[in-house]
Design an enzyme around this catalytic site. Structure first.
Site, mmCIF file in Angstrom:
data_model
loop_
_atom_site.group_PDB
_atom_site.id
_atom_site.type_symbol
_atom_site.label_atom_id
_atom_site.label_comp_id
_atom_site.label_asym_id
_atom_site.label_seq_id
_atom_site.Cartn_x
_atom_site.Cartn_y
_atom_site.Cartn_z
ATOM 1 N N VAL A 167 1.298 -1.169 0.386
ATOM 2 C CA VAL A 167 -0.721 -0.242 0.187
ATOM 3 C C VAL A 167 1.092 1.495 -0.129
ATOM 4 O O VAL A 167 2.120 0.877 1.207
ATOM 5 C CB VAL A 167 -0.591 0.130 1.311
ATOM 6 N N HIS A 168 0.253 2.030 -1.255
ATOM 7 C CA HIS A 168 1.521 3.579 -1.002
ATOM 8 C C HIS A 168 0.825 4.845 -1.723
ATOM 9 O O HIS A 168 1.477 5.426 -1.248
ATOM 10 C CB HIS A 168 3.013 3.016 -1.080
ATOM 11 N N ARG A 169 -0.697 4.258 -1.748
ATOM 12 C CA ARG A 169 -0.937 5.952 -2.796
ATOM 13 C C ARG A 169 -1.559 6.848 -1.934
ATOM 14 O O ARG A 169 -1.976 6.503 -0.428
ATOM 15 C CB ARG A 169 -1.938 4.990 -3.677
ATOM 16 N N ASP B 38 -2.595 -1.266 -4.121
ATOM 17 C CA ASP B 38 -2.912 -0.074 -4.474
ATOM 18 C C ASP B 38 -1.782 -0.052 -5.940
ATOM 19 O O ASP B 38 -2.020 1.621 -6.189
ATOM 20 C CB ASP B 38 -3.335 1.045 -3.779
ATOM 21 N N ARG C 5 5.984 5.898 3.278
ATOM 22 C CA ARG C 5 5.130 6.419 2.856
ATOM 23 C C ARG C 5 4.723 6.237 3.765
ATOM 24 O O ARG C 5 3.753 6.829 4.883
ATOM 25 C CB ARG C 5 4.838 7.111 2.429
#
Ligand code: UD1
Ligand code: UDP
Length: 353
Positions: free
Chosen positions: A202-204, A275, A235
């Protein structure tokens, strides 16, 4: 020909390797790293494993707000372009490095080639969507991964010098998968078994910067019916810490892994939830069922083919898909046959020479 290739973020390092292999025997390629990604595991690890030559320039911009980061790349890149006077600039994907590269080259009237052109999520709140639309509108050559990308460009009136080439990420997967297996012991090190876990990334911005969505992702993972391996982008790690997220014992949040480890983790997973644009495609390359933790995707063909499902972040819906999603036996060859880099090299020569 003197060609400047711009890279800056994790997927761009991977994307650059097969194109460099095609270009370097006959042309001078100058590699410019914008410095958008800079941690060892987000940058140098890819240069080491993929044997990418060291960048000729590192602009060392680091992290920052979108405007600040893009502007710094633009200003520093302009200096490099003025000094080097290249015949062509190559950008790839949809990052702030892509956008700055597009602006710098086109303002100096240097021919500009965009790899992975034409992808659209049709969500303008996504920073990447703005980067794609602007870059494509000013690029001179558009190299597309999919037929859908060609149609997207046509809808925006871009039809000149648009070529389907396939996916350079697929080239990279075919080339590196056997090497990854020879070099990675991640599965043994983490005590995993084949098909005995799910892999999650997940990083969006839409997921990490929205505490409600990020909490819901944590909640979903805590209810997952099998062990979860979650290599967290820096992030995401920061956002999880900020949230005070607590994970169940079956969820292992680890540092970002190298490309070889990632290939082996993907290839041994029973299911992938992500994502990431790159990871959605890699799930397809490796015939793994993929749950995309977003409301839309650029990679619509993987959804149409029945191998990828878009997931609203509703616990019952995701858990049902997690347990019961079974893709069909067939997989259409959406991403080509692993020769995108070669094709791009040939097309550049035909167009430029
Ligand atoms: C960027 C791209 C995204 C791509 C992703 C690949 C843009 C707008 N987004 O998102 O399209 O999918 O790269 O991974 O260009 N950070 C570190 N160390 C690093 C890099 C980043 O700690 O080496 C942290 C910083 O806190 C930074 C944050 O991650 O502020 C976000 O990094 P940034 O490059 O701005 O965006 P990504 O989320 O990585
Ligand atoms: N990747 C990796 N290690 C990780 C997570 C991802 O090597 O810990 C690779 C992944 O296999 C894919 C690429 O990074 O090739 C995708 O990058 P990312 O998800 O950061 O960006 P996106 O593809 O969404 O732009």
């Amino acid at each position: 020909m003197k060609i400047i290739s711009i890279v800056g973020a994790r997927p761009e390092f991977i994307q650059s390797s097969s194109v460099s292999r095609a270009l370097r025997p006959r042309h001078q390629e100058i590699l410019v790293h914008t410095g958008q990604h800079y941690d060892y595991q987000m940058s140098q690890a890819f240069f080491d494993e993929l044997e990418i030559p060291p960048p000729d320039y590192n602009l060392e911009v680091g992290s920052g707000q979108h405007g600040q980061q893009t502007a710094q790349i633009l200003a520093r890149l302009e200096e490099v372009l003025l000094a080097e006077q290249p015949d062509l600039v190559i950008i790839r994907g949809d990052t702030n490095s892509t956008l700055a590269g597009a602006l710098a080259a086109s303002k100096l009237h240097i021919p500009l080639a965009h790899i992975e052109a034409g992808e659209r999520s049709y969500d303008r709140r996504m920073p990447e969507e703005i980067n794609r639309v602007v870059s494509d509108s000013i690029a001179d050559m558009h190299f597309c991964v999919s037929q859908a990308a060609i149609s997207n460009l046509a809808r925006e009136g871009v039809s000149n010098c648009v070529h389907w080439v396939g996916d350079v990420m697929y080239d990279a997967m075919i080339f590196n998968r056997p090497i990854a297996y020879r070099n990675s012991s991640v599965v043994e090190n983490l005590g995993l078994t084949r098909n005995g876990y799910a892999l999650v990334t997940v990083h969006r911005a839409a997921n990490t910067d929205d505490p409600a969505r990020l909490s819901q992702i944590v909640n979903i993972l805590n209810h997952a019916p099998e062990p979860v391996i979650f290599p967290a982008h820096p992030r995401t790690r920061k956002a999880l810490t900020h949230l005070g997220a607590a994970f169940a014992e079956h969820v292992r949040v680890i540092d970002p892994v190298s490309y070889f480890d990632m290939i082996v983790l993907e290839d041994n997973a029973r299911l992938i939830a992500t994502d990431s644009g790159g990871v959605q495609r890699e799930a397809y390359f490796l015939s793994k069922p993929c749950l995309t933790l977003r409301d839309e995707t650029e990679w619509t063909e993987t959804v149409t083919a029945g191998w990828n499902r878009l997931m609203p972040l509703d616990l019952a819906t995701v858990l049902d898909a997690w347990q019961h999603f079974t893709p069909p036996a067939e997989q259409p060859p959406i991403f080509g046959e692993g020769k995108a880099g070669e094709r791009i090299g040939q097309l550049i020569e035909e167009i430029m020479c």
